[in-house]
Design a protein around this motif. Structure first.
Motif, PDB file in Angstrom:
ATOM      1  N   LYS A  86      11.252 -27.779  18.313  1.00  0.00           N
ATOM      2  CA  LYS A  86      11.808 -28.576  19.416  1.00  0.00           C
ATOM      3  C   LYS A  86      13.310 -28.334  19.597  1.00  0.00           C
ATOM      4  O   LYS A  86      14.110 -29.268  19.692  1.00  0.00           O
ATOM      5  N   VAL A  87      13.668 -27.064  19.597  1.00  0.00           N
ATOM      6  CA  VAL A  87      15.030 -26.643  19.907  1.00  0.00           C
ATOM      7  C   VAL A  87      14.921 -25.486  20.897  1.00  0.00           C
ATOM      8  O   VAL A  87      13.822 -25.035  21.220  1.00  0.00           O
ATOM      9  N   SER A  88      16.054 -24.996  21.371  1.00  0.00           N
ATOM     10  CA  SER A  88      16.032 -23.893  22.325  1.00  0.00           C
ATOM     11  C   SER A  88      15.850 -22.560  21.615  1.00  0.00           C
ATOM     12  O   SER A  88      16.196 -22.417  20.435  1.00  0.00           O
ATOM     13  N   PRO A  89      15.316 -21.552  22.312  1.00  0.00           N
ATOM     14  CA  PRO A  89      15.218 -20.212  21.716  1.00  0.00           C
ATOM     15  C   PRO A  89      16.577 -19.684  21.274  1.00  0.00           C
ATOM     16  O   PRO A  89      16.683 -18.990  20.264  1.00  0.00           O
ATOM     17  N   ARG A  90      17.612 -20.018  22.032  1.00  0.00           N
ATOM     18  CA  ARG A  90      18.953 -19.577  21.666  1.00  0.00           C
ATOM     19  C   ARG A  90      19.376 -20.159  20.315  1.00  0.00           C
ATOM     20  O   ARG A  90      20.043 -19.489  19.519  1.00  0.00           O
ATOM     21  N   THR A  91      18.969 -21.401  20.057  1.00  0.00           N
ATOM     22  CA  THR A  91      19.277 -22.023  18.761  1.00  0.00           C
ATOM     23  C   THR A  91      18.592 -21.266  17.632  1.00  0.00           C
ATOM     24  O   THR A  91      19.184 -21.046  16.568  1.00  0.00           O
ATOM     25  N   ILE A  92      17.346 -20.848  17.845  1.00  0.00           N
ATOM     26  CA  ILE A  92      16.635 -20.079  16.834  1.00  0.00           C
ATOM     27  C   ILE A  92      17.357 -18.763  16.558  1.00  0.00           C
ATOM     28  O   ILE A  92      17.483 -18.330  15.407  1.00  0.00           O
ATOM     29  N   GLU A  93      17.862 -18.123  17.610  1.00  0.00           N
ATOM     30  CA  GLU A  93      18.619 -16.881  17.434  1.00  0.00           C
ATOM     31  C   GLU A  93      19.851 -17.120  16.558  1.00  0.00           C
ATOM     32  O   GLU A  93      20.142 -16.353  15.639  1.00  0.00           O
ATOM     33  N   ARG A  94      20.581 -18.196  16.864  1.00  0.00           N
ATOM     34  CA  ARG A  94      21.780 -18.507  16.076  1.00  0.00           C
ATOM     35  C   ARG A  94      21.413 -18.842  14.638  1.00  0.00           C
ATOM     36  O   ARG A  94      22.119 -18.461  13.694  1.00  0.00           O
ATOM     37  N   ASP A  95      20.294 -19.541  14.463  1.00  0.00           N
ATOM     38  CA  ASP A  95      19.845 -19.874  13.107  1.00  0.00           C
ATOM     39  C   ASP A  95      19.523 -18.613  12.305  1.00  0.00           C
ATOM     40  O   ASP A  95      19.752 -18.565  11.093  1.00  0.00           O
ATOM     41  N   SER A  96      19.001 -17.607  12.980  1.00  0.00           N
ATOM     42  CA  SER A  96      18.668 -16.362  12.278  1.00  0.00           C
ATOM     43  C   SER A  96      19.933 -15.690  11.761  1.00  0.00           C
ATOM     44  O   SER A  96      19.939 -15.117  10.661  1.00  0.00           O
ATOM     45  N   ARG A  97      21.023 -15.769  12.506  1.00  0.00           N
ATOM     46  CA  ARG A  97      22.291 -15.195  12.053  1.00  0.00           C
ATOM     47  C   ARG A  97      22.862 -16.010  10.898  1.00  0.00           C
ATOM     48  O   ARG A  97      23.442 -15.453   9.954  1.00  0.00           O
ATOM     49  N   LEU A  98      22.717 -17.316  10.974  1.00  0.00           N
ATOM     50  CA  LEU A  98      23.183 -18.158   9.870  1.00  0.00           C
ATOM     51  C   LEU A  98      22.443 -17.798   8.578  1.00  0.00           C
ATOM     52  O   LEU A  98      23.052 -17.670   7.520  1.00  0.00           O
ATOM     53  N   ALA A  99      21.124 -17.645   8.688  1.00  0.00           N
ATOM     54  CA  ALA A  99      20.335 -17.289   7.509  1.00  0.00           C
ATOM     55  C   ALA A  99      20.762 -15.927   6.969  1.00  0.00           C
ATOM     56  O   ALA A  99      20.889 -15.739   5.758  1.00  0.00           O
ATOM     57  N   ASP A 100      20.991 -14.979   7.870  1.00  0.00           N
ATOM     58  CA  ASP A 100      21.447 -13.652   7.456  1.00  0.00           C
ATOM     59  C   ASP A 100      22.749 -13.748   6.662  1.00  0.00           C
ATOM     60  O   ASP A 100      22.919 -13.103   5.629  1.00  0.00           O
ATOM     61  N   ALA A 101      23.687 -14.560   7.183  1.00  0.00           N
ATOM     62  CA  ALA A 101      24.993 -14.690   6.540  1.00  0.00           C
ATOM     63  C   ALA A 101      24.873 -15.284   5.144  1.00  0.00           C
ATOM     64  O   ALA A 101      25.512 -14.815   4.193  1.00  0.00           O
ATOM     65  N   LEU A 102      24.042 -16.303   4.999  1.00  0.00           N
ATOM     66  CA  LEU A 102      23.886 -16.932   3.690  1.00  0.00           C
ATOM     67  C   LEU A 102      23.139 -16.022   2.711  1.00  0.00           C
ATOM     68  O   LEU A 102      23.387 -16.064   1.506  1.00  0.00           O
ATOM     69  N   ILE A 103      22.246 -15.198   3.219  1.00  0.00           N
ATOM     70  CA  ILE A 103      21.566 -14.231   2.353  1.00  0.00           C
ATOM     71  C   ILE A 103      22.582 -13.228   1.810  1.00  0.00           C
ATOM     72  O   ILE A 103      22.580 -12.897   0.616  1.00  0.00           O
ATOM     73  N   VAL A 104      23.463 -12.749   2.689  1.00  0.00           N
ATOM     74  CA  VAL A 104      24.507 -11.811   2.262  1.00  0.00           C
ATOM     75  C   VAL A 104      25.389 -12.456   1.193  1.00  0.00           C
ATOM     76  O   VAL A 104      25.693 -11.849   0.159  1.00  0.00           O
ATOM     77  N   LEU A 105      25.796 -13.700   1.445  1.00  0.00           N
ATOM     78  CA  LEU A 105      26.647 -14.398   0.480  1.00  0.00           C
ATOM     79  C   LEU A 105      25.899 -14.659  -0.828  1.00  0.00           C
ATOM     80  O   LEU A 105      26.447 -14.492  -1.920  1.00  0.00           O
ATOM     81  N   GLY A 106      24.640 -15.067  -0.721  1.00  0.00           N
ATOM     82  CA  GLY A 106      23.855 -15.399  -1.907  1.00  0.00           C
ATOM     83  C   GLY A 106      23.607 -14.214  -2.811  1.00  0.00           C
ATOM     84  O   GLY A 106      23.462 -14.370  -4.023  1.00  0.00           O
ATOM     85  N   GLU A 107      23.552 -13.020  -2.239  1.00  0.00           N
ATOM     86  CA  GLU A 107      23.358 -11.828  -3.057  1.00  0.00           C
ATOM     87  C   GLU A 107      24.576 -11.566  -3.939  1.00  0.00           C
ATOM     88  O   GLU A 107      24.467 -10.981  -5.005  1.00  0.00           O
ATOM     89  N   VAL A 108      25.742 -12.028  -3.468  1.00  0.00           N
ATOM     90  CA  VAL A 108      26.975 -11.882  -4.255  1.00  0.00           C
ATOM     91  C   VAL A 108      27.164 -13.082  -5.172  1.00  0.00           C
ATOM     92  O   VAL A 108      27.548 -12.943  -6.333  1.00  0.00           O
ATOM     93  N   SER A 109      26.879 -14.278  -4.651  1.00  0.00           N
ATOM     94  CA  SER A 109      27.096 -15.499  -5.430  1.00  0.00           C
ATOM     95  C   SER A 109      26.104 -16.586  -5.025  1.00  0.00           C
ATOM     96  O   SER A 109      26.314 -17.267  -4.011  1.00  0.00           O
ATOM     97  N   PRO A 110      25.029 -16.776  -5.782  1.00  0.00           N
ATOM     98  CA  PRO A 110      24.102 -17.884  -5.499  1.00  0.00           C
ATOM     99  C   PRO A 110      24.808 -19.239  -5.527  1.00  0.00           C
ATOM    100  O   PRO A 110      24.432 -20.154  -4.804  1.00  0.00           O
TER     101      PRO A 110
END
Length: 264
Positions: free
Chosen positions: A139-163
């Protein structure tokens, strides 16, 4: 004790409990035992990491239940749905899980395009159908899902360096902006490592404050310059009615403002 396989990818999907939450769970288990079964897929633990750690620490018995899935990505989607249904997630955590769900859904559909989150390729790479489907579910916009995917990508990158740094952000202890998350995706390995180190050491907020103060001083200086320019040019315009002189004064005004703009 039953042999349990720990899969790094599956474990990495889940935010670690902070120290207090883990201590509370440990105290409850020591008093009441491990009541909920650990969930396995082909012998791999997919739910109950904290309970398993406590069981190992205190040599406690536990039960397991096995589930069947056709692929790893189906497991990923199940883990995400399970977390969203079970936990009282913060808005930021919910965004993170929606982003993970988006990527898993794409892979499950056989779309491994490297530009999956690039809005310029939406029509070609199937982004709109995936984002639209999840937008209806959450129940959000498709654009929100797109932004969420980038947020997840960013945290994955950070988590690989420092959980630990990733947990600090997901727990809300460290606040980050969208621009700071974008830096994680576009920055060098050194940049990501520097941000991770500053989060771990607790200096990230201080650096942000110093940067904000510096920006504020820059803006104050710029506003003073703008005020002086406007005052000077308006005084000049009030004393002349020649179109050529007015244009010259305005051009000077515009040029000065453009110079300030480029410096900010």
């Amino acid at each position: 004790m039953q042999q349990i396989i720990i899969d790094r990818e599956f474990k990495f999907l889940l935010p670690m409990l902070d120290e207090k939450a883990f201590t509370d769970l440990e105290a409850d288990i020591l008093e009441n035992g491990i009541r909920d079964s650990l969930v396995l897929w082909e012998g791999i633990l997919i739910d109950g990491y904290n309970r398993f750690n406590i069981a190992q620490k205190h040599d406690l018995p536990f039960n397991t239940v096995s589930m069947e899935f056709n692929s790893r990505d189906e497991v990923v989607i199940w883990i995400i749905r399970n977390q969203i249904a079970r936990r009282n997630l913060t808005p930021f955590q919910l965004r993170y899980f929606r982003g993970l769900h988006y990527h898993a859904d794409r892979r499950n559909q056989g779309d491994n395009s490297p530009n999956a989150s690039n809005s310029s390729n939406r029509q070609n790479d199937g982004l709109i159908p995936t984002a639209k489907k999840l937008s209806e579910k959450y129940k959000v916009s498709p654009r929100t899902i797109e932004r969420d995917s980038r947020l997840a990508d960013a945290l994955i990158v950070l988590g690989e360096v420092s959980p630990e740094a990733k947990l600090s952000i997901l727990s809300g202890e460290t606040k980050v902006t969208r621009a700071e998350l974008d830096v994680l995706l576009s920055g060098s390995v050194e940049t990501v490592a520097e941000m991770a180190e500053s989060i771990e050491s607790g200096t990230f907020a201080e650096r942000k404050a110093d940067s904000a103060n510096a920006d504020e001083k820059t803006l104050d200086s710029a506003f003073c310059k703008i005020s002086d320019i406007i005052k000077r040019e308006l005084n000049g315009l009030s004393k002349t009615y020649s179109p050529t002189e007015v244009k010259t004064a305005l051009r000077s005004h515009i040029t000065a403002l453009e110079e300030i703009y480029m410096q900010m």
